[in-house]
Design an enzyme around this catalytic site. Structure first.
Site, mmCIF file in Angstrom:
data_model
loop_
_atom_site.group_PDB
_atom_site.id
_atom_site.type_symbol
_atom_site.label_atom_id
_atom_site.label_comp_id
_atom_site.label_asym_id
_atom_site.label_seq_id
_atom_site.Cartn_x
_atom_site.Cartn_y
_atom_site.Cartn_z
ATOM 1 N N TYR A 213 -8.080 -8.082 7.739
ATOM 2 C CA TYR A 213 -9.154 -7.477 6.968
ATOM 3 C C TYR A 213 -10.337 -8.440 6.889
ATOM 4 O O TYR A 213 -10.366 -9.465 7.562
ATOM 5 C CB TYR A 213 -8.646 -7.044 5.592
ATOM 6 C CG TYR A 213 -7.565 -5.990 5.697
ATOM 7 C CD1 TYR A 213 -7.798 -4.789 6.348
ATOM 8 C CD2 TYR A 213 -6.295 -6.213 5.183
ATOM 9 C CE1 TYR A 213 -6.803 -3.825 6.474
ATOM 10 C CE2 TYR A 213 -5.295 -5.254 5.299
ATOM 11 C CZ TYR A 213 -5.552 -4.065 5.943
ATOM 12 O OH TYR A 213 -4.565 -3.125 6.069
ATOM 13 N N ARG B 238 -3.766 -14.512 -0.626
ATOM 14 C CA ARG B 238 -2.783 -14.231 0.434
ATOM 15 C C ARG B 238 -3.416 -14.512 1.787
ATOM 16 O O ARG B 238 -4.537 -14.079 2.065
ATOM 17 C CB ARG B 238 -2.311 -12.775 0.387
ATOM 18 C CG ARG B 238 -1.076 -12.563 1.278
ATOM 19 C CD ARG B 238 -0.547 -11.150 1.230
ATOM 20 N NE ARG B 238 0.911 -11.132 1.367
ATOM 21 C CZ ARG B 238 1.597 -10.120 1.875
ATOM 22 N NH1 ARG B 238 0.990 -9.021 2.289
ATOM 23 N NH2 ARG B 238 2.906 -10.183 1.970
ATOM 24 N N HIS C 207 -4.024 -10.265 7.153
ATOM 25 C CA HIS C 207 -3.761 -8.998 7.839
ATOM 26 C C HIS C 207 -4.954 -8.374 8.557
ATOM 27 O O HIS C 207 -5.030 -7.159 8.725
ATOM 28 C CB HIS C 207 -3.186 -7.980 6.850
ATOM 29 C CG HIS C 207 -1.860 -8.381 6.310
ATOM 30 N ND1 HIS C 207 -1.251 -7.754 5.256
ATOM 31 C CD2 HIS C 207 -1.012 -9.387 6.679
ATOM 32 C CE1 HIS C 207 -0.097 -8.343 4.980
ATOM 33 N NE2 HIS C 207 0.057 -9.333 5.849
ATOM 34 N N THR D 264 0.842 -1.193 0.000
ATOM 35 C CA THR D 264 0.000 0.000 0.000
ATOM 36 C C THR D 264 0.878 1.245 0.000
ATOM 37 O O THR D 264 1.738 1.402 0.860
ATOM 38 C CB THR D 264 -0.930 0.001 1.227
ATOM 39 O OG1 THR D 264 -1.822 -1.123 1.121
ATOM 40 C CG2 THR D 264 -1.744 1.279 1.296
ATOM 41 N N ARG E 247 6.629 -15.688 11.902
ATOM 42 C CA ARG E 247 7.373 -14.684 12.658
ATOM 43 C C ARG E 247 6.819 -13.277 12.485
ATOM 44 O O ARG E 247 7.134 -12.379 13.258
ATOM 45 C CB ARG E 247 8.844 -14.697 12.241
ATOM 46 C CG ARG E 247 9.097 -14.375 10.781
ATOM 47 C CD ARG E 247 10.530 -14.653 10.406
ATOM 48 N NE ARG E 247 10.814 -14.368 9.004
ATOM 49 C CZ ARG E 247 11.943 -14.712 8.386
ATOM 50 N NH1 ARG E 247 12.875 -15.364 9.063
ATOM 51 N NH2 ARG E 247 12.136 -14.431 7.109
ATOM 52 N N HIS F 158 -7.060 -10.875 -1.212
ATOM 53 C CA HIS F 158 -6.423 -10.497 0.060
ATOM 54 C C HIS F 158 -7.202 -11.127 1.216
ATOM 55 O O HIS F 158 -8.233 -10.618 1.643
ATOM 56 C CB HIS F 158 -6.410 -8.976 0.193
ATOM 57 C CG HIS F 158 -5.452 -8.458 1.228
ATOM 58 N ND1 HIS F 158 -4.959 -9.242 2.259
ATOM 59 C CD2 HIS F 158 -4.880 -7.233 1.394
ATOM 60 C CE1 HIS F 158 -4.145 -8.516 3.003
ATOM 61 N NE2 HIS F 158 -4.075 -7.293 2.500
#
Length: 327
Positions: free
Chosen positions: A143, A190, A141, A47, A230, A138
């Site tokens: 979302y 992802r 993360h 982004t 990680r 996506h």
């Protein structure tokens, strides 16, 4: 161009050839479906918040072209498919004719240099034709999709909540819908099963990652792009006993891994078979010629995190220097 501020790289493990020369694993070819990749260094979706009014801008042509190599894979920054999918200012969209037309010269610019370009989308919905080679869903993360996957935030009591199968249902329905629109050979996803972004964590991330890997196989999608254990939170690195080996063994397509890789880590991951491709974010951002630098083990430009998200069309965007032509 002259070289800017630099930081030292670590020499990666190289493979010896029969003629006594060495091969850099990251610079070896890879067959990904119908795509013949010339190397394993992928531009991660980053982004940048320079798409004013959610419309991709002409300065993005140079930005992506700088990071394009013949046969190299680039994944565009997260792109909204509806006006309700936007979570940040000036991120690109693909739900209007104006946005689609604005993407076309950017994609054409990548194709002119022989690159392969996938568009990462935030939500499923309208999949517009902007000449991209494919789509990355996506699902990471913290979302929307990730919120369904993780049991620490998904408190639904219907068929989309509770059991692992139910929590994965929404993500897999999206995959099925996108595959139905453009075909499995153009679809990637992802995931960040081990992540805890915005409080979206899971009590058994190993089981979650493994379930999704097996479930995705039935759709025959091109690749699965997974964030390393990680990388639990944005900007933080944690040592833990987990790895993506089980996902690697389960998923039948191309596996892309991401998570603070350097040259040495990437070479080791490729040479050991741990992953097929390595996605680089900040290093690729600050080194538009990253594959070349990895090839000759050159030093790297330092990235400036203060310019990651500023709206300037040049500073911190297209002004990072390349290696000198005589190197």
């Amino acid at each position: 161009m002259r070289m800017g501020g630099e930081e030292e790289t670590e020499t990666g493990e190289e493979m010896s050839n029969d003629d006594g020369t060495n091969t850099v694993p990251l610079l070896t070819p890879h067959k990904m479906g119908r795509f013949d990749l010339s190397h394993r260094v992928v531009l991660a979706p980053l982004t940048r918040q320079r798409s004013y009014g959610n419309v991709p801008q002409p300065h993005a042509i140079l930005y992506y072209q700088q990071r394009t190599t013949k046969g190299g894979l680039l994944i565009a920054e997260a792109t909204g498919v509806s006006d309700t999918a936007q979570g940040y200012k000036d991120t690109p969209g693909i739900w209007t004719k104006e946005q689609v037309e604005a993407w076309k010269p950017i994609v054409d610019g990548v194709h002119e240099k022989g690159g392969i370009f996938f568009c990462q989308i935030w939500h499923v919905g309208r999949v517009s034709n902007s000449r991209f080679d494919g789509v990355e869903i996506h699902g990471a993360h913290g979302y929307l999709i990730d919120q369904f996957l993780k049991d620490q935030v998904n408190d639904r009591t219907d068929k989309y909540g509770g059991s692992l199968e139910n929590r994965c249902r929404f993500a897999l329905e999206i995959v099925e819908a996108v595959v139905g629109e453009i075909g499995p050979e153009k679809v990637g996803i992802r995931l960040s099963p081990f992540g805890n972004y915005s409080g979206a964590a899971d009590s058994n991330p190993e089981a979650l990652g493994l379930y999704m890997a097996h479930a995705l196989n039935k759709f025959g999608i091109l690749y699965c792009h997974v964030v390393e254990p990680r990388k639990v939170k944005l900007g933080e690195i944690f040592e833990n006993p987990y790895n993506l080996g089980p996902v690697r063994d389960a998923f039948k397509g191309t596996l892309i891994v991401a998570g603070n890789y350097n040259r040495k880590d990437g070479n080791n991951a490729i040479s050991s078979g741990y992953a097929d491709l390595i996605a680089y974010g900040r290093l690729f951002l600050s080194n538009p010629d990253l594959p070349r630098r990895f090839e000759i083990d050159a030093s790297l430009n330092k990235y400036n995190s203060e310019t990651f998200y500023i709206p300037d069309p040049v500073i911190g965007y297209t002004d990072y220097p390349f290696l000198s032509s005589d190197i």
